[in-house]
Design an enzyme around this catalytic site. Sequence first.
Site: not given
Length: 384
Positions: A49, A68, A72-74, A76
């Site tokens: 977009h 991120l 502490g975010a997971v 990948p």
Amino acid sequence: MIVVLGELGGRDEYSLVEALKEGKIHKPVVAWVSGTCARLFKSEVQFGHAGAKSGGELESAQAKNQALKEAGAVVPTSYEAFETAIKETFDKLAEEGKITPVPDIKPPAIPEDLSIAIKSGKVRAPTHIISTISDDRGDEPCYAGVPMSTIIERGFNVGDVISLLWFKRSLPRYCTQFIEICVMLCADHGPCVSGAHNTIVTARAGKDLVSSLVSGLLTIGPRFGGAIDDAARYFKDAYDRGLSPYEFVEGMKRKGIRVPGIGHRIKSRDNRDKRVQLLQQYAHNHFPSVKYMEYAVQVENYTLSKANNLVLNVDGAIGSLFLDLLSGSGMFTKPEIDEIVDIGYLNGLFVLARSIGLIGHTFDQKRLKQPLYRHPWEDVLYTK
Ligand code: ACO
Ligand code: LMR
């Protein structure tokens, strides 16, 4: 758990990073910012977009994924690994007893596309029209299972064809001959009757054959030629219930219904309808039983005691005699007889027969080339 799928460009993900750092989010966050391939392009690339355009290093997918992860975010290693990361996080929560997994709902099976199924020969289109009287799928057309060649070889007449196409069976010769006699006797009754009058006026107005024919046919109804089924229905009911002619006629009078099949504008006790006599004579000579017709005659005797023109008319004669034909031939069950009268098969005989005469009247008028018809009452209206 919270699942986040972001895109390169913009800084929205950083507010999530902040919230994580400040300890405002207590659920595990699994996140991926797509657009890591942007660096492979030499120039700037517009993604999904308008905002998905890396505006600088901070807005790149790599930078946001890194931030991120650090908060502490997971996160990948690629979009392909996103699903596994979500599942592992979910399973961990379940193991720790923080959530109770709800069994998956089986999605409803999507019906197979009809055109594809038809193509593959698995199904066929639904039947929209069912017909049971004729068939043209073989080498030659069949009427109620009888091939055309048999109809010609065996010298079938129009009555036999009506028997096949209307009643779906081969009636005995005396029956099909009776049907033919009805058609012949009702083909025409002069130019003054309602049907012929309308057809003649229409033909003289310059209309075509079909218009002239239908304008005459449309006059057929309870008072003109279309009383055969009603006559059969009422005579049958009265006879089967054992009503005397007096009880029947007076009962009809109380209900305000004229006895169908009785009465004529021209014919009377002293000017009998020859057609009725001919039909009665034929039936006396060929039918195994004429009980319904005899009952109709008893009714006529009673109505004639009231007025001279209340004779059994041609509709009444055909109606009562057809009941005798249907029940006496032994080829119809009781419900079949009721259905025939209910549907209005017998008026069909008059419609068919009178079409012959009405077509004749149309041709006659075209040949005569008479001027446009004007009703004689104009003399009364315009002359002093
Ligand atoms: N049953 C009882 N009474 C009758 C009947 C009848 N079928 N027909 C006529 N009458 C009596 C009526 O009492 C009427 O008196 P009212 O004015 O007090 O009602 C009187 O006779 C005269 O009636 P008209 O309508 O003037 O009779 P008309 O001669 O005009 O009608 C007709 C003839 C239309 C055939 C009429 O007798 C009738 O409606 N019959 C029943 C329907 C019928 O059989 N139609 C088929 C006719 S044959 C053919 O078209 C091929
Ligand atoms: C007919 O056969 O058309 C007639 O019986 C009707 C009539 O009016 O004579």
